[in-house]
Design an enzyme around this catalytic site. Structure first.
Site, PDB file in Angstrom:
ATOM      1  N   ASN A   1      47.536  38.975  31.138  1.00 10.81           N
ATOM      2  CA  ASN A   1      47.220  37.883  32.068  1.00 10.81           C
ATOM      3  C   ASN A   1      45.717  37.693  32.218  1.00 10.81           C
ATOM      4  O   ASN A   1      45.226  36.562  32.261  1.00 10.81           O
ATOM      5  CB  ASN A   1      47.830  38.160  33.447  1.00 10.81           C
ATOM      6  CG  ASN A   1      49.312  37.901  33.491  1.00 10.81           C
ATOM      7  OD1 ASN A   1      49.874  37.299  32.585  1.00 10.81           O
ATOM      8  ND2 ASN A   1      49.953  38.388  34.545  1.00 10.81           N
TER       9      ASN A   1
ATOM     10  N   MET B   1      42.686  42.594  42.030  1.00 11.99           N
ATOM     11  CA  MET B   1      44.102  42.848  42.271  1.00 11.99           C
ATOM     12  C   MET B   1      44.921  42.498  41.019  1.00 11.99           C
ATOM     13  O   MET B   1      45.502  41.417  40.913  1.00 11.99           O
ATOM     14  CB  MET B   1      44.603  42.027  43.460  1.00 11.99           C
ATOM     15  CG  MET B   1      46.004  42.404  43.885  1.00 11.99           C
ATOM     16  SD  MET B   1      46.582  41.373  45.228  1.00 11.99           S
ATOM     17  CE  MET B   1      46.730  39.804  44.402  1.00 11.99           C
ATOM     18  N   PRO B   2      44.943  43.422  40.050  1.00 12.20           N
ATOM     19  CA  PRO B   2      45.738  43.155  38.849  1.00 12.20           C
ATOM     20  C   PRO B   2      47.230  43.139  39.170  1.00 12.20           C
ATOM     21  O   PRO B   2      47.719  43.944  39.954  1.00 12.20           O
ATOM     22  CB  PRO B   2      45.378  44.321  37.928  1.00 12.20           C
ATOM     23  CG  PRO B   2      44.845  45.386  38.800  1.00 12.20           C
ATOM     24  CD  PRO B   2      44.280  44.717  40.022  1.00 12.20           C
ATOM     25  N   HIS B   3      47.925  42.190  38.556  1.00  8.81           N
ATOM     26  CA  HIS B   3      49.368  42.067  38.752  1.00  8.81           C
ATOM     27  C   HIS B   3      49.955  41.233  37.617  1.00  8.81           C
ATOM     28  O   HIS B   3      49.223  40.641  36.828  1.00  8.81           O
ATOM     29  CB  HIS B   3      49.675  41.437  40.106  1.00  8.81           C
ATOM     30  CG  HIS B   3      49.113  40.061  40.275  1.00  8.81           C
ATOM     31  ND1 HIS B   3      47.771  39.837  40.518  1.00  8.81           N
ATOM     32  CD2 HIS B   3      49.686  38.847  40.190  1.00  8.81           C
ATOM     33  CE1 HIS B   3      47.560  38.539  40.604  1.00  8.81           C
ATOM     34  NE2 HIS B   3      48.705  37.909  40.398  1.00  8.81           N
ATOM     35  N   ALA B   4      51.264  41.179  37.584  1.00  9.29           N
ATOM     36  CA  ALA B   4      51.971  40.358  36.609  1.00  9.29           C
ATOM     37  C   ALA B   4      53.216  39.801  37.308  1.00  9.29           C
ATOM     38  O   ALA B   4      53.377  39.951  38.521  1.00  9.29           O
ATOM     39  CB  ALA B   4      52.336  41.185  35.373  1.00  9.29           C
TER      40      ALA B   4
END
Length: 168
Positions: A66, A82-85
């Protein structure tokens, strides 16, 4: 594919849904971390989510993908990423991880961070609820500084616990 757990209960006295457990566990915090670059930092943050049973390994790969595709949109406050998927990328259980780096790392000049808050949400509803809890913690400059300068796991755990305990 992934075993999803029901994360909500209903508060009959207020009619509002709330997460029925804490979003941050003490083992979800890692301090004084050295990372060689942003990708390494995000992978470390994601591996905590794997170790605490929040996500599958595919989720960490999606977090990094991402950022490659969308850029450093995950910078949510000065020095905080704030890493997320997406949930379908491998979320097993909602929650967060917190990583405090020894030294700041940059996605590119002017896009530095020292704190990563890895987010795993089961759906849009939990995503918003967890984001709200994170926002309550990072909405004050002194809280961000506490995160950046934390030397004990309890300092970070208390920041999030206090926000959860004071919610209606």
């Amino acid at each position: 594919m992934f075993k999803l757990k029901q994360a909500y209960n209903t508060k009959s006295n207020k009619g509002a849904k709330t997460l029925n457990r804490r979003i941050l566990e003490k083992q979800g915090i890692l301090l004084d971390v050295t990372a060689k670059d942003w990708e390494d930092a995000v992978r470390i943050c994601g591996e905590i989510l794997i170790k605490t049973g929040k996500v599958a390994a595919t989720y960490v790969d999606a977090m990094i993908r991402n950022i490659h595709e969308l850029g450093p949109y995950i910078l949510i406050a000065p020095g905080v990423a704030m890493p997320h998927a997406r949930p379908e990328d491998g979320v097993v259980q909602e929650g967060i991880s917190v990583v405090v780096l020894k030294e700041e790392i940059a996605f590119k000049p002017g896009k530095e961070f020292k704190v990563l808050i890895g987010l795993a949400a089961l759906n849009n509803e939990t995503h918003i609820d967890i984001l709200q809890k994170i926002a309550e913690v990072i909405s004050k400059t002194d809280s961000i500084e506490q995160l950046k300068n934390a030397t004990e796991h309890d300092e970070i755990f208390q920041l999030f616990q206090e926000k959860e305990e004071h919610r209606p």
